[in-house]
Write a protein that holds these residues in place. Structure first.
Motif: not given
Length: 213
Positions: A79-85, A124-126, A154-158, A178-180
């Motif tokens: 999420e926005r450059g951070a990875v939550h494990v 994959e979705m908006i 709103e953003h794009t994810i896979i 992150p750019a979306s």
């Protein structure tokens, strides 16, 4: 010169839902199920559909049951450059509980690509979700946040949901673009509460049984 592309890629055609609709994603999953024939794939899609409806409806305590999920799931959420494990039942359950209790489980897709294979489901979705202004981080945005308002993020994810050979969820790997990201302050009439979302999703959840034909 303008070229018209013939494609089934939803993120190329951008045939977006006209409004925020919490039922859109589960209805698209139902469409995938209707065209899926292999028994393992059907079982995976049924699991994925019920999981999605439980999460969107705020039934966080019904997601990690043995019928749906392995005992110790593993999640990686970027999420926005951070990875939550998140590793294990307790970590993942705490995540779902926090989402529901913060009332940020009101989420929807506006365009979606879905596919199923032996390993699981890729989406994959908006993607958009309604967030109370008080929960928006000031460093994320370049505008003054109204803490009493709600915002559409709103953003794009896979997403890659992986399953066992008997169609139990192993875990999720979620990657965002992150750019979306975009943000829009909602008018009060546009706000969908968790209670309203649950009401709208109830008919879909009622028929999303694991033995669905």
């Amino acid at each position: 010169m303008t070229t018209t592309l013939t494609t089934a890629d939803a993120l190329t055609t951008l045939d977006l839902t006209p409004t925020f609709d919490v039922t859109y994603l589960p209805r698209k999953i139902e469409e995938l199920l209707a065209t899926t024939e292999k028994p393992l794939h059907r079982a995976i899609v049924k699991n994925y559909l019920r999981h999605a409806l439980l999460e969107l409806s705020g039934y966080w305590d019904q997601i990690l049951v043995p019928e749906l999920t392995v005992a110790e799931p593993a999640y990686r959420i970027a999420e926005r450059g951070a990875v939550h494990v998140l590793t294990g039942h307790a970590d993942v359950e705490a995540f779902y509980r926090q989402v529901a209790e913060s009332r940020t489980n009101v989420m929807a897709a506006r365009a979606v690509n879905l596919g199923v294979a032996d390993f699981g489901v890729v989406t994959e979705m908006i993607f958009c979700h309604q967030v109370p202004g008080a929960l928006l981080a000031a460093e994320e945005v370049d505008f003054a946040i109204d803490p009493d308002a709600h915002y559409l993020v709103e953003h794009t994810i896979i997403q890659n949901f992986t399953y066992t050979s008997d169609a139990k969820l192993i875990g999720e790997r979620v990657y965002d673009d992150p750019a979306s990201y975009s943000y829009r302050k909602l008018e009060p009439a546009e706000v969908v509460t968790p209670e309203l979302a649950r009401e709208q999703l109830a008919p879909l959840l009622d028929r999303a049984t694991l033995d669905l034909i």
